[in-house]
Write an enzyme that holds these catalytic residues in place. Structure first.
Site, PDB file in Angstrom:
ATOM      1  N   THR A  93      -6.950   2.144  10.291  1.00 25.22           N
ATOM      2  CA  THR A  93      -7.100   2.664  11.655  1.00 25.22           C
ATOM      3  C   THR A  93      -8.118   1.873  12.471  1.00 25.22           C
ATOM      4  OG1 THR A  93      -6.599   4.830  10.724  1.00 25.22           O
ATOM      5  CG2 THR A  93      -7.494   4.810  12.946  1.00 25.22           C
ATOM      6  N   HIS A 151      -7.535   9.490   5.291  1.00 22.26           N
ATOM      7  CA  HIS A 151      -6.927   8.474   6.165  1.00 22.26           C
ATOM      8  C   HIS A 151      -7.088   8.881   7.639  1.00 22.26           C
ATOM      9  CE1 HIS A 151      -4.406   7.801   2.432  1.00 22.26           C
ATOM     10  NE2 HIS A 151      -4.841   6.592   2.691  1.00 22.26           N
ATOM     11  N   GLY A 152      -7.120   7.904   8.521  1.00 16.06           N
ATOM     12  CA  GLY A 152      -7.263   8.179   9.961  1.00 16.06           C
ATOM     13  C   GLY A 152      -8.732   8.401  10.291  1.00 16.06           C
ATOM     14  N   ASP A 178       0.835  -1.200   0.000  1.00 19.45           N
ATOM     15  CA  ASP A 178       0.000   0.000   0.000  1.00 19.45           C
ATOM     16  C   ASP A 178       0.882   1.268   0.000  1.00 19.45           C
ATOM     17  OD1 ASP A 178      -2.396   1.443   0.279  1.00 19.45           O
ATOM     18  OD2 ASP A 178      -2.336   1.343   2.468  1.00 19.45           O
ATOM     19  N   HIS A 179       0.497   2.256  -0.785  1.00 16.01           N
ATOM     20  CA  HIS A 179       1.206   3.549  -0.856  1.00 16.01           C
ATOM     21  C   HIS A 179       2.713   3.400  -1.039  1.00 16.01           C
ATOM     22  CE1 HIS A 179      -2.253   6.084   0.014  1.00 16.01           C
ATOM     23  NE2 HIS A 179      -2.608   5.219   0.930  1.00 16.01           N
ATOM     24  N   SER A 192     -11.869   3.762   7.546  1.00 17.38           N
ATOM     25  CA  SER A 192     -12.245   3.811   8.968  1.00 17.38           C
ATOM     26  C   SER A 192     -13.116   5.033   9.252  1.00 17.38           C
ATOM     27  CB  SER A 192     -10.988   3.883   9.840  1.00 17.38           C
ATOM     28  OG  SER A 192     -10.169   2.783   9.559  1.00 17.38           O
ATOM     29  N   HIS A 238      -9.858   4.747  -0.293  1.00 20.01           N
ATOM     30  CA  HIS A 238      -8.966   4.755   0.877  1.00 20.01           C
ATOM     31  C   HIS A 238      -9.712   5.416   2.036  1.00 20.01           C
ATOM     32  CE1 HIS A 238      -4.816   3.778  -0.822  1.00 20.01           C
ATOM     33  NE2 HIS A 238      -5.658   3.601  -1.832  1.00 20.01           N
TER      34      HIS A 238
HETATM   35  P1  13P Z   1      -7.926   4.317   7.360  1.00 21.97           P
HETATM   36  O1  13P Z   1      -6.776   4.258   8.308  1.00 21.97           O
HETATM   37  O2  13P Z   1      -8.668   5.585   7.460  1.00 21.97           O
HETATM   38  O3  13P Z   1      -8.813   3.130   7.485  1.00 21.97           O
HETATM   39  O4  13P Z   1      -7.308   4.301   5.896  1.00 21.97           O
HETATM   40  C1  13P Z   1      -6.739   3.145   5.414  1.00 21.97           C
HETATM   41  C2  13P Z   1      -6.116   3.359   4.090  1.00 21.97           C
HETATM   42  O5  13P Z   1      -6.656   4.030   3.237  1.00 21.97           O
HETATM   43  C3  13P Z   1      -4.851   2.678   3.830  1.00 21.97           C
HETATM   44  O6  13P Z   1      -4.267   3.099   2.644  1.00 21.97           O
END
Ligand code: 13P
Length: 281
Positions: A231, A178-179, A82-83, A209, A206
């Site tokens: 997350t 994210h987060g 990922d990323h 969470s 993405h």
């Molecule tokens: P979250 O941590 O918000 O679930 O995002 C996960 C994500 O997009 C990982 O690339």
């Protein structure tokens, strides 16, 4: 079954109109919990780790573990990087046996993102691996170290990007971050719908969470096939362990070990049920 290409998992999801969870893990227990949920629910699974997390879980250790666990699973599992930020790191994961990689060039100007993504597509082809890339910019940051502003994906750019790079899956920015979200996530489903009409490949959401079950389902209706969740799993593990400790200090390390597996399992199971991926294998 076992270790499969992410493209195969997403193609089936596209044909049958459901979403597949891509769950970020940090250790063996989380891998075990995620696979237990997938096997029990007969769901495909994407196991992933992001480049920024490798300072905690070195790739030469966690990578082979993820691949070994996927190979043993009795449901289809893709192992995804990922990323990914550099070609070198991406190549290392492909050598380890990852069946899918993401190149994240979303912080670069469009032309540079296209150029670099094409390089990754060429490289991944040699390994038969799937490629995901990002256009527009998802908010927040993977490890909470920055608060990146959301830059919505433009429909024209997404179309051009998909056509020119030949990627297998495209991560888009529609108000997701994210987060944990500061308030309620405000997803631009209108933009998603427009992108879905113009772009033929599976779309990736993405920042899973904190998104409601209702919004997840709407996103799936409009072409989202891969949904990243990180997350929520880490928090589920932390909350479970904190609660256990509040009730009574652990007397045995292996009860703690079981708690970590169980908390990851519960979170993965919860999301798979929402995404509609159960009983698809
Ligand atoms: P979250 O941590 O918000 O679930 O995002 C996960 C994500 O997009 C990982 O690339």
């Amino acid at each position: 079954m076992a270790l499969v290409k992410m493209k195969d998992i997403l193609t089936k999801a596209e044909q049958e109109n459901y979403g597949v969870g891509a769950f970020s893990i940090a250790n063996m227990e989380m891998v075990m919990g995620a696979i237990k949920a997938a096997e029990e629910l007969r769901s495909p699974l994407i196991l992933q780790i992001a480049e920024v997390r490798l300072k905690h879980s070195p790739i030469h250790m966690i990578g082979p573990l993820m691949v070994a666990a996927a190979k043993e699973a009795n449901v289809p599992v893709a192992v995804h990087f990922d990323h990914g930020m550099t070609i070198e790191k991406i190549k290392q994961t492909l050598e380890i046996g990852f069946s899918s990689v993401m190149y994240d060039g979303s912080h670069h100007p469009l032309e540079e993102n296209i150029r670099n993504t094409k390089e990754v597509v060429k490289l991944a082809k040699q390994y038969g691996a799937t490629v995901e890339a990002e256009i527009g910019r998802v908010g927040g940051s993977e490890d909470g170290s920055e608060d990146i502003e959301i830059s919505l994906t433009s429909v024209e750019e997404a179309k051009r990007f998909a056509e020119e790079t030949n990627v297998d899956a495209l991560a888009i920015a529609i108000g997701n971050a994210h987060g944990m979200y500061k308030g309620n996530p405000n997803l631009r489903l209108d933009r998603l719908q427009e992108i879905d009409q113009q772009v033929d490949i599976p779309l990736v959401l993405h920042g899973g969470s904190g998104i409601s079950a209702e919004d997840f389902k709407k996103c799936i209706q409009h072409g989202i096939r891969k949904i990243n969740v990180a997350t929520a799993t880490f928090n589920s593990v932390m909350n479970t362990v904190n609660k256990s400790v509040e009730a009574a200090a652990y007397a045995d390390y292996f009860i703690f070990h079981q708690d970590v597996i169980h908390a990851a399992y519960e979170n993965v199971k919860h999301h798979m049920q929402i995404f509609g991926s159960c009983n698809r294998v």
